[in-house]
Design a protein around this motif. Structure first.
Motif, PDB file in Angstrom:
ATOM      1  N   PRO A 107       0.824  -1.208   0.000  1.00 44.37           N
ATOM      2  CA  PRO A 107       0.000   0.000   0.000  1.00 44.37           C
ATOM      3  C   PRO A 107       0.865   1.267   0.000  1.00 44.37           C
ATOM      4  N   PRO A 108       0.389   2.333  -0.621  1.00 48.07           N
ATOM      5  CA  PRO A 108       1.208   3.540  -0.745  1.00 48.07           C
ATOM      6  C   PRO A 108       1.494   4.242   0.587  1.00 48.07           C
ATOM      7  N   HIS A 109       0.714   3.982   1.627  1.00 50.00           N
ATOM      8  CA  HIS A 109       0.954   4.654   2.904  1.00 50.00           C
ATOM      9  C   HIS A 109       1.979   3.925   3.783  1.00 50.00           C
ATOM     10  N   PHE A 110       2.459   2.771   3.357  1.00 52.79           N
ATOM     11  CA  PHE A 110       3.488   2.056   4.114  1.00 52.79           C
ATOM     12  C   PHE A 110       4.828   2.765   3.958  1.00 52.79           C
ATOM     13  N   VAL A 111       5.634   2.766   5.030  1.00 58.94           N
ATOM     14  CA  VAL A 111       7.021   3.228   4.945  1.00 58.94           C
ATOM     15  C   VAL A 111       7.860   1.996   4.657  1.00 58.94           C
ATOM     16  N   ASN A 112       8.920   2.153   3.845  1.00 61.22           N
ATOM     17  CA  ASN A 112       9.637   0.954   3.432  1.00 61.22           C
ATOM     18  C   ASN A 112      11.139   1.158   3.369  1.00 61.22           C
ATOM     19  N   THR A 113      11.826   0.031   3.259  1.00 64.68           N
ATOM     20  CA  THR A 113      13.273   0.011   3.122  1.00 64.68           C
ATOM     21  C   THR A 113      13.665  -1.206   2.297  1.00 64.68           C
ATOM     22  N   VAL A 114      14.786  -1.112   1.637  1.00 67.69           N
ATOM     23  CA  VAL A 114      15.337  -2.239   0.876  1.00 67.69           C
ATOM     24  C   VAL A 114      16.191  -3.064   1.828  1.00 67.69           C
ATOM     25  N   VAL A 115      16.007  -4.374   1.822  1.00 64.65           N
ATOM     26  CA  VAL A 115      16.807  -5.261   2.670  1.00 64.65           C
ATOM     27  C   VAL A 115      17.617  -6.208   1.798  1.00 64.65           C
ATOM     28  N   LYS A 116      18.815  -6.509   2.265  1.00 62.44           N
ATOM     29  CA  LYS A 116      19.663  -7.489   1.593  1.00 62.44           C
ATOM     30  C   LYS A 116      19.471  -8.822   2.304  1.00 62.44           C
ATOM     31  N   LEU A 117      19.336  -9.868   1.544  1.00 64.02           N
ATOM     32  CA  LEU A 117      19.097 -11.179   2.131  1.00 64.02           C
ATOM     33  C   LEU A 117      20.353 -12.049   2.095  1.00 64.02           C
ATOM     34  N   GLY A 128      22.869   2.590 -14.268  1.00 59.29           N
ATOM     35  CA  GLY A 128      22.562   1.941 -15.535  1.00 59.29           C
ATOM     36  C   GLY A 128      22.418   0.432 -15.458  1.00 59.29           C
ATOM     37  N   VAL A 129      22.465  -0.126 -14.269  1.00 61.09           N
ATOM     38  CA  VAL A 129      22.338  -1.568 -14.084  1.00 61.09           C
ATOM     39  C   VAL A 129      21.104  -1.842 -13.232  1.00 61.09           C
ATOM     40  N   SER A 130      20.271  -2.756 -13.678  1.00 60.63           N
ATOM     41  CA  SER A 130      19.089  -3.106 -12.901  1.00 60.63           C
ATOM     42  C   SER A 130      19.390  -4.328 -12.047  1.00 60.63           C
ATOM     43  N   ARG A 131      18.759  -4.355 -10.877  1.00 56.24           N
ATOM     44  CA  ARG A 131      18.922  -5.520 -10.008  1.00 56.24           C
ATOM     45  C   ARG A 131      17.645  -5.738  -9.213  1.00 56.24           C
ATOM     46  N   SER A 132      17.433  -6.974  -8.851  1.00 56.75           N
ATOM     47  CA  SER A 132      16.266  -7.341  -8.071  1.00 56.75           C
ATOM     48  C   SER A 132      16.561  -7.108  -6.587  1.00 56.75           C
ATOM     49  N   VAL A 133      15.610  -6.528  -5.878  1.00 61.53           N
ATOM     50  CA  VAL A 133      15.761  -6.266  -4.449  1.00 61.53           C
ATOM     51  C   VAL A 133      14.506  -6.718  -3.709  1.00 61.53           C
ATOM     52  N   THR A 134      14.652  -6.890  -2.417  1.00 63.10           N
ATOM     53  CA  THR A 134      13.530  -7.195  -1.542  1.00 63.10           C
ATOM     54  C   THR A 134      13.201  -5.934  -0.751  1.00 63.10           C
ATOM     55  N   VAL A 135      11.938  -5.549  -0.763  1.00 66.57           N
ATOM     56  CA  VAL A 135      11.495  -4.334  -0.075  1.00 66.57           C
ATOM     57  C   VAL A 135      10.612  -4.744   1.094  1.00 66.57           C
ATOM     58  N   LEU A 136      10.946  -4.236   2.260  1.00 61.50           N
ATOM     59  CA  LEU A 136      10.199  -4.502   3.478  1.00 61.50           C
ATOM     60  C   LEU A 136       9.458  -3.225   3.864  1.00 61.50           C
ATOM     61  N   GLY A 137       8.143  -3.307   3.973  1.00 58.53           N
ATOM     62  CA  GLY A 137       7.338  -2.135   4.303  1.00 58.53           C
ATOM     63  C   GLY A 137       6.526  -2.350   5.560  1.00 58.53           C
ATOM     64  N   LEU A 197       9.197   0.357  11.523  1.00 55.09           N
ATOM     65  CA  LEU A 197      10.382   0.469  10.661  1.00 55.09           C
ATOM     66  C   LEU A 197      11.556   1.030  11.454  1.00 55.09           C
ATOM     67  N   THR A 198      11.292   2.006  12.309  1.00 59.06           N
ATOM     68  CA  THR A 198      12.357   2.561  13.144  1.00 59.06           C
ATOM     69  C   THR A 198      12.937   1.487  14.055  1.00 59.06           C
ATOM     70  N   LEU A 199      12.080   0.695  14.675  1.00 54.69           N
ATOM     71  CA  LEU A 199      12.533  -0.386  15.538  1.00 54.69           C
ATOM     72  C   LEU A 199      13.369  -1.396  14.746  1.00 54.69           C
ATOM     73  N   PHE A 200      12.920  -1.732  13.546  1.00 57.54           N
ATOM     74  CA  PHE A 200      13.667  -2.657  12.705  1.00 57.54           C
ATOM     75  C   PHE A 200      15.028  -2.068  12.337  1.00 57.54           C
ATOM     76  N   ALA A 201      15.048  -0.790  11.989  1.00 58.40           N
ATOM     77  CA  ALA A 201      16.303  -0.140  11.596  1.00 58.40           C
ATOM     78  C   ALA A 201      17.306  -0.094  12.746  1.00 58.40           C
ATOM     79  N   LEU A 202      16.817   0.038  13.975  1.00 56.88           N
ATOM     80  CA  LEU A 202      17.704   0.112  15.136  1.00 56.88           C
ATOM     81  C   LEU A 202      18.055  -1.254  15.717  1.00 56.88           C
ATOM     82  N   SER A 203      17.400  -2.283  15.244  1.00 55.23           N
ATOM     83  CA  SER A 203      17.616  -3.622  15.806  1.00 55.23           C
ATOM     84  C   SER A 203      18.900  -4.252  15.274  1.00 55.23           C
ATOM     85  N   GLY A 204      19.346  -5.252  15.939  1.00 56.59           N
ATOM     86  CA  GLY A 204      20.499  -6.007  15.464  1.00 56.59           C
ATOM     87  C   GLY A 204      20.209  -6.721  14.154  1.00 56.59           C
TER      88      GLY A 204
END
Length: 73
Positions: free
Chosen positions: A2-12, A43-52, A59-66
């Motif tokens: 949904p457009p109202h979610f805040v999100n971040t890209v995560v590396k797996l 100029g290079v495309s890559r697939s990413v995982t987005v967590l919203g 999201l703040t708690l996730f960003a500050l977590s280990g």
């Protein structure tokens, strides 16, 4: 996502989606979304995982977590 979610890209690299979902169930209270997306960088495309998150505080708690810090290596 949904457009109202805040999100971040995560590396797996060191984590799996199961690890992330387990952490979310144990620590967050709002709804969340895990989606695949494509980004274009230098100029290079890559697939990413987005967590919203619906709750910005989750999201703040996730960003500050280990979990998030171990994930950014």
């Amino acid at each position: 996502m949904p457009p109202h979610f805040v999100n971040t890209v995560v590396k797996l690299d060191s984590l799996t989606l199961i690890d992330i979902e387990k952490w979310i169930y144990e620590n967050c209270r709002g709804r969340y979304s895990i989606t695949k997306d494509v980004i274009l960088k230098d100029g290079v495309s890559r697939s990413v995982t987005v967590l919203g998150f619906e709750e910005p505080g989750d999201l703040t708690l996730f960003a500050l977590s280990g979990v998030a810090q171990n994930n950014q290596k």
